[in-house]
Scaffold this motif. Sequence first.
Motif, PDB file in Angstrom:
ATOM      1  N   GLY A 157      17.620 -15.894  15.683  1.00  0.00           N
ATOM      2  CA  GLY A 157      16.883 -14.658  15.935  1.00  0.00           C
ATOM      3  C   GLY A 157      15.804 -14.854  16.985  1.00  0.00           C
ATOM      4  O   GLY A 157      15.613 -14.004  17.862  1.00  0.00           O
ATOM      5  N   LEU A 158      15.086 -15.998  16.915  1.00  0.00           N
ATOM      6  CA  LEU A 158      14.064 -16.296  17.929  1.00  0.00           C
ATOM      7  C   LEU A 158      14.700 -16.444  19.301  1.00  0.00           C
ATOM      8  O   LEU A 158      14.155 -15.977  20.312  1.00  0.00           O
ATOM      9  CB  LEU A 158      13.317 -17.577  17.550  1.00  0.00           C
ATOM     10  N   LEU A 159      15.864 -17.102  19.356  1.00  0.00           N
ATOM     11  CA  LEU A 159      16.583 -17.236  20.622  1.00  0.00           C
ATOM     12  C   LEU A 159      16.931 -15.865  21.188  1.00  0.00           C
ATOM     13  O   LEU A 159      16.720 -15.592  22.377  1.00  0.00           O
ATOM     14  CB  LEU A 159      17.852 -18.061  20.399  1.00  0.00           C
ATOM     15  N   ALA A 160      17.433 -14.997  20.318  1.00  0.00           N
ATOM     16  CA  ALA A 160      17.804 -13.648  20.760  1.00  0.00           C
ATOM     17  C   ALA A 160      16.587 -12.860  21.232  1.00  0.00           C
ATOM     18  O   ALA A 160      16.645 -12.139  22.240  1.00  0.00           O
ATOM     19  CB  ALA A 160      18.504 -12.904  19.618  1.00  0.00           C
ATOM     20  N   LEU A 202      15.445 -14.111  24.705  1.00  0.00           N
ATOM     21  CA  LEU A 202      16.334 -13.629  25.763  1.00  0.00           C
ATOM     22  C   LEU A 202      16.192 -12.122  25.959  1.00  0.00           C
ATOM     23  O   LEU A 202      16.203 -11.634  27.096  1.00  0.00           O
ATOM     24  CB  LEU A 202      17.785 -13.981  25.414  1.00  0.00           C
ATOM     25  N   THR A 203      16.053 -11.389  24.864  1.00  0.00           N
ATOM     26  CA  THR A 203      15.924  -9.929  24.961  1.00  0.00           C
ATOM     27  C   THR A 203      14.717  -9.530  25.795  1.00  0.00           C
ATOM     28  O   THR A 203      14.804  -8.665  26.680  1.00  0.00           O
ATOM     29  CB  THR A 203      15.823  -9.307  23.557  1.00  0.00           C
ATOM     30  N   PHE A 204      13.578 -10.168  25.519  1.00  0.00           N
ATOM     31  CA  PHE A 204      12.371  -9.774  26.240  1.00  0.00           C
ATOM     32  C   PHE A 204      12.355 -10.335  27.662  1.00  0.00           C
ATOM     33  O   PHE A 204      11.732  -9.738  28.548  1.00  0.00           O
ATOM     34  CB  PHE A 204      11.131 -10.200  25.454  1.00  0.00           C
ATOM     35  N   TYR A 205      13.019 -11.451  27.870  1.00  0.00           N
ATOM     36  CA  TYR A 205      13.146 -11.947  29.251  1.00  0.00           C
ATOM     37  C   TYR A 205      13.924 -10.937  30.084  1.00  0.00           C
ATOM     38  O   TYR A 205      13.488 -10.535  31.176  1.00  0.00           O
ATOM     39  CB  TYR A 205      13.854 -13.305  29.267  1.00  0.00           C
ATOM     40  N   PHE A 206      15.082 -10.518  29.567  1.00  0.00           N
ATOM     41  CA  PHE A 206      15.894  -9.565  30.323  1.00  0.00           C
ATOM     42  C   PHE A 206      15.257  -8.175  30.326  1.00  0.00           C
ATOM     43  O   PHE A 206      15.478  -7.396  31.255  1.00  0.00           O
ATOM     44  CB  PHE A 206      17.317  -9.523  29.755  1.00  0.00           C
ATOM     45  N   GLY A 207      14.457  -7.882  29.299  1.00  0.00           N
ATOM     46  CA  GLY A 207      13.713  -6.635  29.322  1.00  0.00           C
ATOM     47  C   GLY A 207      12.693  -6.613  30.447  1.00  0.00           C
ATOM     48  O   GLY A 207      12.533  -5.594  31.145  1.00  0.00           O
ATOM     49  N   GLY A 225      12.367 -19.703  29.273  1.00  0.00           N
ATOM     50  CA  GLY A 225      11.716 -19.213  28.068  1.00  0.00           C
ATOM     51  C   GLY A 225      12.252 -19.892  26.817  1.00  0.00           C
ATOM     52  O   GLY A 225      11.497 -20.190  25.879  1.00  0.00           O
ATOM     53  N   ILE A 226      13.569 -20.144  26.798  1.00  0.00           N
ATOM     54  CA  ILE A 226      14.174 -20.839  25.661  1.00  0.00           C
ATOM     55  C   ILE A 226      13.611 -22.256  25.553  1.00  0.00           C
ATOM     56  O   ILE A 226      13.285 -22.730  24.459  1.00  0.00           O
ATOM     57  CB  ILE A 226      15.707 -20.886  25.812  1.00  0.00           C
TER      58      ILE A 226
END
Length: 330
Positions: free
Chosen positions: A282-285, A288-293, A226-227
């Motif tokens: 912030g975009l990176l975070a 990653l947040t929604f990937y792990f979500g 995703g990144i």
Amino acid sequence: MGGWGVERFEPMANQKQTVPPLATIALGVVMAVVSGAMLALDRTPIVTLEQAGGSEAVGPACLCALRGLFALGHAFMIVQTALLPAMPLIAVYKRELGSHLQTETIWLRGLPRLCSFFTIWCFAAQGAFFALGAACSAALALGAEGVVPARVLYITHLLFEMTAGCGLVVTVVVSFVIWPELLRFGVQHDLDEPQNLVMHNWNVLEILTELLIGQLPITVAHAAVGIAWGTAFIAFSWLRAPALARLAREGKGRSAGNGVNFPYFFLDITLPRATQYAFLLGLLAVLLTFYFGAMALRELLLVSARCGVPLLARAAATYAVGYMLTKWRD
């Protein structure tokens, strides 16, 4: 070059920064290199055809039909988007944060329109996943286990993981960041038109359906995909920024005279450097947040299935979450 190509930057009176600062470029390069290295060093076992094409809830033939229907819908929407008359992109910038750009209206159609939005990038990738997933389900239904190459299984898996995370990002950012910003500025928009609602909201229902009945896992090792996808879009947007400015000058109405334009305010290279870094990180975070979500939701659905929770109850809870992530009207 054409409206979708890469052009030289043209300095304008109201534009202080014409190219991304070196440190900003370096941060993007680091994000791309790290994500690429993580994928290159990936040793996760390739998924089986049963995982790629099967389901514990429905038969492979049924899953093939559902995925095929989704894939056809995506293809239809992409073609329709390309053939529609020119539509305006309202480029809104954060002057209060130090942007040197002014709001502009950019008229887009055809390939330039398809290339300009992360929404369409993700929607096209999601359609590609459903097409490959339908092929895997068809092979499984026909008992042709050895027909699908391991590389195809791997790509299908990566596309699923990438679109699961990025698709959720698209929906949430449009619903709770971009849409409210347009309303705050009093800008007339078309986000509540059926075509945009399909790309921003229906895509989430498709993702949740796949998480609910599919068998493909979401792995920690593939979080970089995703990144990499997001970084590629950012780099493309920076390179294409002068072309969007030229389209604004050549389009209907009076141009503000920007030398560069961006589809999203958080990609603006005229912002102060600290703000640019904050937006990029912030975009990176967020990615990653929604990937792990998505990964956590996948695991929760698997655990609930093993505990005997009925499919209907799991579906109701899953789609309720999806509804909370979407916005359907002003």
